[in-house]
Design a protein around this motif. Sequence first.
Motif, PDB file in Angstrom:
ATOM      1  N   PRO A 192       5.289   5.840  10.620  1.00 19.44           N
ATOM      2  CA  PRO A 192       4.666   4.812   9.764  1.00 19.44           C
ATOM      3  C   PRO A 192       5.642   3.713   9.362  1.00 19.44           C
ATOM      4  CG  PRO A 192       4.113   7.006   8.984  1.00 19.44           C
ATOM      5  CD  PRO A 192       5.147   7.189  10.046  1.00 19.44           C
ATOM      6  N   PHE A 193       6.892   4.091   9.081  1.00 23.23           N
ATOM      7  CA  PHE A 193       7.891   3.081   8.707  1.00 23.23           C
ATOM      8  C   PHE A 193       8.106   2.100   9.860  1.00 23.23           C
ATOM      9  CE2 PHE A 193      12.323   1.631   8.514  1.00 23.23           C
ATOM     10  CZ  PHE A 193      12.303   0.984   7.290  1.00 23.23           C
ATOM     11  N   MET A 208       4.643   8.167   0.879  1.00 24.85           N
ATOM     12  CA  MET A 208       5.631   8.020   1.960  1.00 24.85           C
ATOM     13  C   MET A 208       6.707   7.007   1.573  1.00 24.85           C
ATOM     14  SD  MET A 208       3.387   7.867   5.415  1.00 24.85           S
ATOM     15  CE  MET A 208       2.651   9.300   6.163  1.00 24.85           C
ATOM     16  N   MET A 209       6.275   5.921   0.928  1.00 24.60           N
ATOM     17  CA  MET A 209       7.218   4.848   0.593  1.00 24.60           C
ATOM     18  C   MET A 209       8.238   5.283  -0.439  1.00 24.60           C
ATOM     19  SD  MET A 209       4.585   1.680   0.670  1.00 24.60           S
ATOM     20  CE  MET A 209       5.665   0.422   0.122  1.00 24.60           C
ATOM     21  N   GLN A 226      13.786   5.574  -5.985  1.00 25.25           N
ATOM     22  CA  GLN A 226      12.974   6.266  -4.976  1.00 25.25           C
ATOM     23  C   GLN A 226      11.750   5.433  -4.605  1.00 25.25           C
ATOM     24  OE1 GLN A 226      12.277  10.047  -6.757  1.00 25.25           O
ATOM     25  NE2 GLN A 226      13.878  11.034  -5.574  1.00 25.25           N
ATOM     26  N   TYR A 227      11.154   4.800  -5.608  1.00 24.83           N
ATOM     27  CA  TYR A 227       9.954   4.028  -5.376  1.00 24.83           C
ATOM     28  C   TYR A 227      10.212   2.880  -4.395  1.00 24.83           C
ATOM     29  CZ  TYR A 227       5.681   1.538  -6.183  1.00 24.83           C
ATOM     30  OH  TYR A 227       4.475   0.905  -5.992  1.00 24.83           O
ATOM     31  N   TYR A 228      11.408   2.308  -4.478  1.00 23.54           N
ATOM     32  CA  TYR A 228      11.699   1.141  -3.653  1.00 23.54           C
ATOM     33  C   TYR A 228      12.442   1.472  -2.365  1.00 23.54           C
ATOM     34  CZ  TYR A 228      10.100  -1.644  -7.548  1.00 23.54           C
ATOM     35  OH  TYR A 228       9.322  -2.200  -8.514  1.00 23.54           O
ATOM     36  N   LYS A 229      12.383   2.701  -1.942  1.00 26.40           N
ATOM     37  CA  LYS A 229      13.138   3.070  -0.743  1.00 26.40           C
ATOM     38  C   LYS A 229      12.690   2.284   0.500  1.00 26.40           C
ATOM     39  CE  LYS A 229      15.277   7.535  -1.307  1.00 26.40           C
ATOM     40  NZ  LYS A 229      15.137   8.961  -1.215  1.00 26.40           N
ATOM     41  N   TRP A 230      11.402   2.208   0.706  1.00 28.68           N
ATOM     42  CA  TRP A 230      10.915   1.526   1.931  1.00 28.68           C
ATOM     43  C   TRP A 230      11.224   0.033   1.933  1.00 28.68           C
ATOM     44  CZ3 TRP A 230       6.130   2.879   5.225  1.00 28.68           C
ATOM     45  CH2 TRP A 230       6.277   4.183   5.741  1.00 28.68           C
ATOM     46  N   PRO A 231      10.889  -0.692   0.842  1.00 26.71           N
ATOM     47  CA  PRO A 231      11.238  -2.124   0.848  1.00 26.71           C
ATOM     48  C   PRO A 231      12.725  -2.350   1.072  1.00 26.71           C
ATOM     49  CG  PRO A 231       9.765  -1.644  -0.947  1.00 26.71           C
ATOM     50  CD  PRO A 231      10.105  -0.326  -0.340  1.00 26.71           C
ATOM     51  N   LEU A 232      13.544  -1.520   0.429  1.00 27.53           N
ATOM     52  CA  LEU A 232      14.991  -1.655   0.613  1.00 27.53           C
ATOM     53  C   LEU A 232      15.371  -1.411   2.069  1.00 27.53           C
ATOM     54  CD1 LEU A 232      16.662   0.026  -2.489  1.00 27.53           C
ATOM     55  CD2 LEU A 232      16.927  -2.321  -1.709  1.00 27.53           C
ATOM     56  N   TRP A 279       4.994  -8.079   4.698  1.00 32.34           N
ATOM     57  CA  TRP A 279       5.161  -6.662   4.364  1.00 32.34           C
ATOM     58  C   TRP A 279       3.921  -6.149   3.616  1.00 32.34           C
ATOM     59  CZ3 TRP A 279       6.389  -4.706  -0.821  1.00 32.34           C
ATOM     60  CH2 TRP A 279       6.506  -3.326  -0.838  1.00 32.34           C
ATOM     61  N   ILE A 280       3.425  -6.956   2.652  1.00 34.21           N
ATOM     62  CA  ILE A 280       2.214  -6.574   1.908  1.00 34.21           C
ATOM     63  C   ILE A 280       1.049  -6.400   2.886  1.00 34.21           C
ATOM     64  CG2 ILE A 280       0.529  -7.342   0.157  1.00 34.21           C
ATOM     65  CD1 ILE A 280       3.031  -7.085  -1.328  1.00 34.21           C
TER      66      ILE A 280
END
Lengths: 461, 166
Positions: free
Chosen positions: A192-193, A181-182, B11-17, A162-163
Motif C-alpha cells: 500500500p505504501f 497502516m499509516m 507514529q501518526y506521521y510515519k507515512w507522510p514523513l 498525497w491526499i
Amino acid sequence: MTDTFRDTLYTIDHSGRRKWVYPSLVRGRLYWPRFVVAYILMLVYLVMPWIKVAGQQAIFLNIVNRRFVFFGVEFWATDTFYLFLVLGGLAIALFFFTSLFGRLWCGWACPETVFLEFLFRPIERAIEGNSAQRLRLDQQPWNFTKIWKKLLKHGLCAFFAWILASTFLAYFIGAETLIQMMQGSPTDNLVPFSLTIIFMGLMGFQFGWFREQFCTVLCPYARFQSVLMDSNSLVVGYDSVRGEPRGKAKKGQSDQELGDCVDCGLCVRVCPTGIDIRNGMQLECINCTACIDACDSIMQKLGRPLGLIRYDTENGLNGERRRILRPRVFIYGFILIAFLTAFAFKLNNRVLSETQIIRGARDVPYSALANGQITNHLHLKISNKSKQLRHYSVSTSEPGISLLVPNSPYPVEPGLIVTTPLFVNFDKSKLNAGKLKIVIKISDDSGYSELREVTLLGPDE
Amino acid sequence: MNNSSTLSKFQYYKWPLAIVLFFICLAIFHSFLLMTAFSKHPDAVDQAPYEKGIAYQQVIDKIENAYVWGLKTEISISSADPDNQREVSVNILETKTPKLSIDKVTIRSFRANDSSLDQEKELNSVVGDYGNYRQILNLPKGLWIFEITIVTPQGEALVKKQKFLS
C-alpha cells in the motif's frame, strides 16, 4: 480561414517540440457552475471512503477479498451479471449523454479537468501568477525566485496528490485500515505504501507535466466521441456565420463589412488544450466552456450580443434547425432504460444465498456400507452473502434416501463461503445402469430454497 | 506522559514523513545521476534531438525514393595518380519508365573515423550518355563510403555505396 491547423497538433511546434500551454483564467457565467460542480465532485471523492452505510464503507472495492460494497449492498466476485449490467449501463449512458450533450463529461466531470483546472492549476496560478507571468518565469534562467516558486508549487501539489492518492487507496483497502497502516512503519505495509507513492507519481506526471496531452493523444473517449455525435449533438462552437469575416475595422472601413469576431484571440489564450475554436469542431476541444466565457466578456465590452461562441449544435451554429430528438437518442435511451430496469429488477430480487453440490475430483465415486447400502461422498458449497447468520438444511423427496451433513441445519456465518461434506446413502436396488438421479432441496431459515439435481453413482450390476 | 504523546504523534506521521524522505532520496539520487552524466558523459544529452530526428527522416525518405523509383547505381573508380586523384564514374540505371529527369547528381565521400578527407562534389554528366556522371576526387587508399544524391523535380534520392580502394 486557412486549413493549416489540420496539419499538426496545436501543442507541437514545427520541430516536433511540445508547446507548453499557459491558459489565462476568465471567470464568466459558465465558470462558476463548473466551479461548484467540480468542488462537489472533489468533496464526494474525498468523503466517500469515510461515510458508512449499514455499518460498511459507502464505496469499498475490496479486491483482495473480492467483495465490492456500494451503499450497503455487497457484491461478490461471482456477481458478474451485476457487473455486466453496471458496465453495460455506463457505456450506454456515455453514448446517450454524448449524443445529446457532446463532451459534457470532459468539460464538467472528468477527473483530469476537475483536478487540473480546479485544484492544481489554481495552485500554480496562486504561486507563479497569471499566464504571462508563468510564461516569463519558465523562460527566465534559474534564480532564487524561480527555485522557491517551483519548489513551493510542486511541494503543495505533492501534498494534494498525497491526499488524493491516499483517498484513492482508501476505496480499495478501507479508510480505517489505511489510517492504521499509516501509523505503522511503511515496511510493515510495503505494497500500500508503494501504491501511494506510485499514485502520487502518476498524478505528478499527469497534472504537473502531461496535462492536456492526455486528452489530445491518449484518452480513448476523445477518440471515439466523433462516432457518437452528429450535427445535432451539443458542442461548444463558434458562430462563423455571425463572426466572419473576423477582424478589427481599419481606418475608413465600416463595421458593417466585418463580422462580430474582433480577432482578439482571447478564446485561444484561455483554452487549456491550446486550440482555436474558430477552426470548427476539433478532437482536442474538451468543451470546458472557457472560450465561451472569454468571448462573452469581449462581446459585453463591445455591446454586441453574447453567444458568438456558445453551447449549440452544429446545425444550430450553421443556422439550420436543431433536432434534439433523433433516432439515436431514442435507441440509446431505450437500451439505457433496459439496462437500468434489469439492474433494478435483479437487485430487488437478489438472492443472498448461493449453493452448489459438487463431487470432489479426488473422491471415490461411491462406497459400499456394511449394511449393504451405497454411499456417495459429495460436497455442499454454501455462500452466505447476507449480514445475518443463516442455517441451511438439505432434504429430498425421494423415498429411501438419506442425506447426512455434519450439522443439520448447517450454520453459516454472514459473508462466508463454506464447504461441508454431504453423504447420500441409498439402496443398491435403486440404481439403474449404475446411476440414480435425485433432486436435493437446499433451504435456509430466511426463505431461500433451491432444487439441485444430482446424479448418484453405484455398481453397475 | 509527554514522551508517550510525542511518540504517538510521531507514529501518526510515519507515512507522510516516509513519503517526504522517499522523494528527497529520489531527488538526491537523480541529482547524483545528473552530476555523473554531466561530468563524465557531456555528450549524453542531445541538444537538438528533434532536428536530428527530422534530418534522419529526410535521409530515410531519400533512400525510400531510390527504392520506389527503381534506381540502380553502379560506381567505378579508376586507379590513383601520384596525388591520389581518381576518376569516379557513376552510372545510374533505372527500371522506371518514363525515365526520370535528373537535375543534378552529387557525391559525398568519407571514411570512418577520419573526417579530414570528407568531400562533397557535384558530378558532371556525360553528354549523350543518360545516367552517366563523372568527377575527379581525392581518394587515398582505404575503405570509402559514398553517398550519391540524385536530385530530380520529384524530389531527391539517396544511394549508399562502399568501396575498398587499393
